[in-house]
Enzyme design. Structure first.
Site, mmCIF file in Angstrom:
data_model
loop_
_atom_site.group_PDB
_atom_site.id
_atom_site.type_symbol
_atom_site.label_atom_id
_atom_site.label_comp_id
_atom_site.label_asym_id
_atom_site.label_seq_id
_atom_site.Cartn_x
_atom_site.Cartn_y
_atom_site.Cartn_z
ATOM 1 N N ASP A 213 42.192 51.629 36.636
ATOM 2 C CA ASP A 213 43.332 51.078 37.356
ATOM 3 C C ASP A 213 44.611 51.626 36.719
ATOM 4 O O ASP A 213 44.981 51.233 35.626
ATOM 5 C CB ASP A 213 43.273 49.543 37.258
ATOM 6 C CG ASP A 213 44.443 48.863 37.945
ATOM 7 O OD1 ASP A 213 45.306 49.577 38.500
ATOM 8 O OD2 ASP A 213 44.501 47.624 37.921
ATOM 9 N N ASN B 73 39.118 42.016 37.195
ATOM 10 C CA ASN B 73 39.992 40.841 37.214
ATOM 11 C C ASN B 73 39.280 39.650 36.578
ATOM 12 O O ASN B 73 39.250 38.551 37.124
ATOM 13 C CB ASN B 73 40.447 40.517 38.638
ATOM 14 C CG ASN B 73 41.588 39.507 38.655
ATOM 15 O OD1 ASN B 73 42.258 39.291 37.653
ATOM 16 N ND2 ASN B 73 41.805 38.875 39.796
ATOM 17 N N GLU C 16 40.183 45.200 32.920
ATOM 18 C CA GLU C 16 40.662 43.814 32.972
ATOM 19 C C GLU C 16 39.501 42.844 32.739
ATOM 20 O O GLU C 16 39.194 41.991 33.571
ATOM 21 C CB GLU C 16 41.397 43.514 34.283
ATOM 22 C CG GLU C 16 42.344 42.330 34.125
ATOM 23 C CD GLU C 16 43.318 42.145 35.275
ATOM 24 O OE1 GLU C 16 44.132 41.216 35.163
ATOM 25 O OE2 GLU C 16 43.286 42.909 36.264
ATOM 26 N N ASP D 137 39.796 41.272 43.105
ATOM 27 C CA ASP D 137 40.802 41.668 44.091
ATOM 28 C C ASP D 137 40.860 43.190 44.238
ATOM 29 O O ASP D 137 41.602 43.709 45.074
ATOM 30 C CB ASP D 137 42.183 41.083 43.752
ATOM 31 C CG ASP D 137 42.624 41.355 42.327
ATOM 32 O OD1 ASP D 137 41.824 41.890 41.518
ATOM 33 O OD2 ASP D 137 43.775 41.004 41.995
ATOM 34 N N ASN E 159 47.569 51.366 38.233
ATOM 35 C CA ASN E 159 48.671 50.509 38.677
ATOM 36 C C ASN E 159 49.843 51.292 39.270
ATOM 37 O O ASN E 159 51.001 50.862 39.191
ATOM 38 C CB ASN E 159 49.152 49.602 37.532
ATOM 39 C CG ASN E 159 48.477 48.239 37.563
ATOM 40 O OD1 ASN E 159 48.434 47.592 38.617
ATOM 41 N ND2 ASN E 159 47.946 47.808 36.435
ATOM 42 N N ASN F 158 38.175 47.459 38.559
ATOM 43 C CA ASN F 158 38.927 46.422 37.848
ATOM 44 C C ASN F 158 38.282 45.087 38.226
ATOM 45 O O ASN F 158 38.290 44.685 39.382
ATOM 46 C CB ASN F 158 40.401 46.454 38.258
ATOM 47 C CG ASN F 158 41.226 45.369 37.564
ATOM 48 O OD1 ASN F 158 40.822 44.211 37.488
ATOM 49 N ND2 ASN F 158 42.400 45.731 37.077
#
Length: 257
Positions: free
Chosen positions: A148, A9, A35, A245, A150, A7
């Site tokens: 991801d 970000n 993302e 992150d 989540n 991911n």
């Protein structure tokens, strides 16, 4: 065959932090990213097709939001964007690349952490996506879903599990759903097949000193059908540099793409 999932970000932010230079030094056959936070016109030529990679993207309709991509050294037989549900596909969360009998999917489940409306959207996605997973499982294809999700599956998968039992990402309903993916749909958590150790995380909050103290969550996965999962030989989480992150999850398979 080496597969990396990360991911980003924000692809533009990750590139500024050295993601493409790092990628050029890797031996990965496939790199799944999530993302993007960008539309195609926002992506430079180097972002769209890094050296020796073909790039494919499913961007969100909303600018600066979501989006997934796949970089592949070998050109896929076909690429499929979305799952065929308009409001889900508008968020750019599913991209499938087929290579012979193997499908590699870059997947990005919604986060519910920003409020009840987004948690409701996450549950809606989970409800609609489960039949898609079941259809993939019975397609007689080998599948690797990278991305991801989540959701931290078990207590071992996040540092502060006791205090997060009522928080998005570790809700009982989410964990049960992911257990169903593994137990009832027959998919395999490839990382855990090879590494049963604690303190193995792929995401850290930007608050406090989460990264420095390794107070993280394992929410990035490679989830595969059993036969291809059995060919996984090595797994690692790359933490020497930070592009996001999240950290890159790297898995080597005894399979030629």
């Amino acid at each position: 065959m080496q597969i990396i999932t990360l991911n980003l970000n924000g692809i533009r932010a990750a590139v500024k932090k050295g993601f493409l230079q790092w990628l050029a030094l890797q031996s990965a056959d496939i790199v799944c990213v999530q993302e993007l936070k960008a539309q195609l016109p926002d992506l430079s030529a180097e972002m769209q097709m890094p050296d020796n990679y073909h790039g494919y993207f499913h961007c969100a309709g909303q600018r600066g939001y979501s989006g997934v991509g796949i970089y592949s050294r070998k050109k896929p037989d076909q690429v499929i964007e979305g799952i065929g549900i308009a409001d889900i596909d508008a968020e750019g969360r599913f991209l499938q690349a087929d290579f012979g009998n193997l499908s590699i999917i870059s997947i990005y489940l919604p986060s519910g952490s920003s409020g009840e409306h987004r948690q409701a959207a996450k549950f809606y996605f989970m409800e609609k996506f489960f039949p898609v997973l079941q259809n993939l499982k019975i397609s007689n294809r080998e599948i690797i879903l990278c991305g991801d999700w989540n959701i931290a599956h078990k207590e071992i998968d996040l540092r502060n599990w006791r205090s997060n039992q009522k928080n998005s990402g570790f809700l009982p309903e989410e964990r049960e759903w992911l257990s169903n993916v593994f137990e009832n749909s027959g998919f395999v958590d490839v990382f855990r097949r090879l590494n049963a150790e604690p303190d193995q995380y792929t995401w850290w909050s930007n608050r406090g000193q989460a990264w420095a103290k390794n107070v993280g969550w394992r929410i990035d996965y490679q989830i595969a059908t059993p036969a291809i999962a059995q060919l996984a030989q090595r797994v690692s989480i790359y933490k020497d540099e930070r592009f996001s992150d999240h950290a890159p999850l790297i898995i080597d398979y005894d399979h030629e793409l």
